[in-house]
Write an enzyme that holds these catalytic residues in place. Structure first.
Site, short mmCIF file in Angstrom:
data_model
loop_
_atom_site.label_atom_id
_atom_site.label_comp_id
_atom_site.label_asym_id
_atom_site.label_seq_id
_atom_site.Cartn_x
_atom_site.Cartn_y
_atom_site.Cartn_z
N ARG A 34 0.83 -1.18 0.00
CA ARG A 34 0.00 0.00 0.00
C ARG A 34 0.87 1.24 0.00
O ARG A 34 1.70 1.41 0.88
CB ARG A 34 -0.86 -0.01 1.28
CG ARG A 34 -2.28 0.27 1.00
CD ARG A 34 -3.21 0.08 2.14
NE ARG A 34 -2.81 0.28 3.50
CZ ARG A 34 -3.64 0.68 4.45
NH1 ARG A 34 -4.88 0.96 4.14
NH2 ARG A 34 -3.26 0.80 5.68
N ASP A 68 2.89 -6.18 10.72
CA ASP A 68 3.87 -5.84 11.77
C ASP A 68 3.64 -6.67 13.01
O ASP A 68 4.60 -7.15 13.64
CB ASP A 68 3.76 -4.36 12.13
CG ASP A 68 4.45 -3.47 11.11
OD1 ASP A 68 5.20 -4.00 10.26
OD2 ASP A 68 4.23 -2.25 11.15
N ASP A 114 -1.48 -2.83 12.70
CA ASP A 114 -0.90 -3.33 11.45
C ASP A 114 -0.69 -4.85 11.58
O ASP A 114 0.19 -5.29 12.32
CB ASP A 114 0.42 -2.62 11.15
CG ASP A 114 0.93 -2.99 9.76
OD1 ASP A 114 1.17 -4.19 9.49
OD2 ASP A 114 1.07 -2.08 8.93
N THR A 153 -1.13 7.53 -0.94
CA THR A 153 -2.36 7.45 -1.74
C THR A 153 -3.26 6.30 -1.29
O THR A 153 -4.42 6.25 -1.67
CB THR A 153 -2.02 7.21 -3.22
OG1 THR A 153 -1.37 5.93 -3.31
CG2 THR A 153 -1.08 8.28 -3.76
N1 URA Z 1 -3.85 -3.23 7.18
C1 URA Z 1 -3.57 -3.56 8.46
O1 URA Z 1 -2.64 -4.29 8.74
N2 URA Z 1 -4.32 -3.04 9.44
C2 URA Z 1 -5.37 -2.21 9.20
O2 URA Z 1 -6.04 -1.80 10.13
C3 URA Z 1 -5.64 -1.89 7.85
C4 URA Z 1 -4.87 -2.42 6.86
#
Ligand code: URA
Length: 210
Positions: free
Chosen positions: A105, A204, A201, A109
């Site tokens: 991602r 992560d 995330d 953007t």
């Molecule tokens: N990707 C993630 O890892 N967490 C989110 O909340 C949104 C996208």
């Protein structure tokens, strides 16, 4: 599958998800819980697989036994977080074929950028299950499914841990033929495109990166 959205509200799934949401949960536990939930989601996502009858012999007598019909299904991990679901699903469906779609991602953007694509042959003859724990904006999920359709897939399901209403809507508009199976639908996205309240995330948290 007939329904566009299935929420797996099984108590085991919900309990495990709550532990995952807690920010004090360790990387090790987060990864283990995701694996456990993925098995339970896989059970639901494969509920309506086509069956056939094979003649077998039990130790007692011959019988017409129900078995799965058709080509081996294809599991597609949307990198990198999709790998957190992949191992659990493979445990349940060890003969599945596996593919990878690499998308990241763009943080500014929020649009998906493709960097890898490798999928099993004859996708058109397989049930294809796309795996990504987080259906957030839906941008990367829609892009991944666009690529799978371009590669020939016609029977696709999408399995995630958490979905935001925005992502579900985006998927419904772009790919109304792709049923979504998730453990929960959260409230919304924040200004950074994260699911609220979410798990943070997912990549992560499962890999211990920042
Ligand atoms: N990707 C993630 O890892 N967490 C989110 O909340 C949104 C996208």
């Amino acid at each position: 599958m007939s329904k566009h959205l299935t929420i797996v509200d099984h108590p085991l799934v919900q309990h495990k998800l709550s532990i995952m949401r807690d920010k004090s949960t360790s990387t090790k536990s987060f990864r283990q819980l995701l694996r456990e939930i993925s098995l339970l989601l896989a059970y639901e996502v494969t509920r309506e697989l086509p069956m056939t009858i094979d003649r077998i012999e039990t130790p007692i007598e011959p019988m017409d036994a129900p078995t799965l019909d058709g080509k081996k299904l294809a599991l597609i991990s949307i990198l990198r977080a999709g790998n957190g679901l992949l191992d659990g699903v493979l445990e349940l469906i060890p003969a599945a074929r596996v593919g990878f779609v690499g998308l990241y991602r763009d943080e500014r953007t929020l649009q998906p950028i493709q960097y890898y694509f490798k999928v099993p042959e004859a996708l058109e003859d397989r049930l294809v299950i796309a795996l990504d724990p987080m259906l957030a904006t839906g941008n990367s999920s829609v892009a991944a499914i666009d690529l799978l359709k371009e590669a020939g897939a016609t029977n696709i399901r999408f399995m995630c841990l958490l979905a935001a209403p925005e992502g579900i809507q985006r998927m419904k508009e772009a790919h109304p033929d792709v049923p979504i199976v998730t453990a929960a639908v959260d409230q919304r996205l924040n200004e950074h495109g994260y699911i609220v309240p979410g798990v943070g995330d997912a990549g992560d948290r499962m890999f211990g990166t920042k």
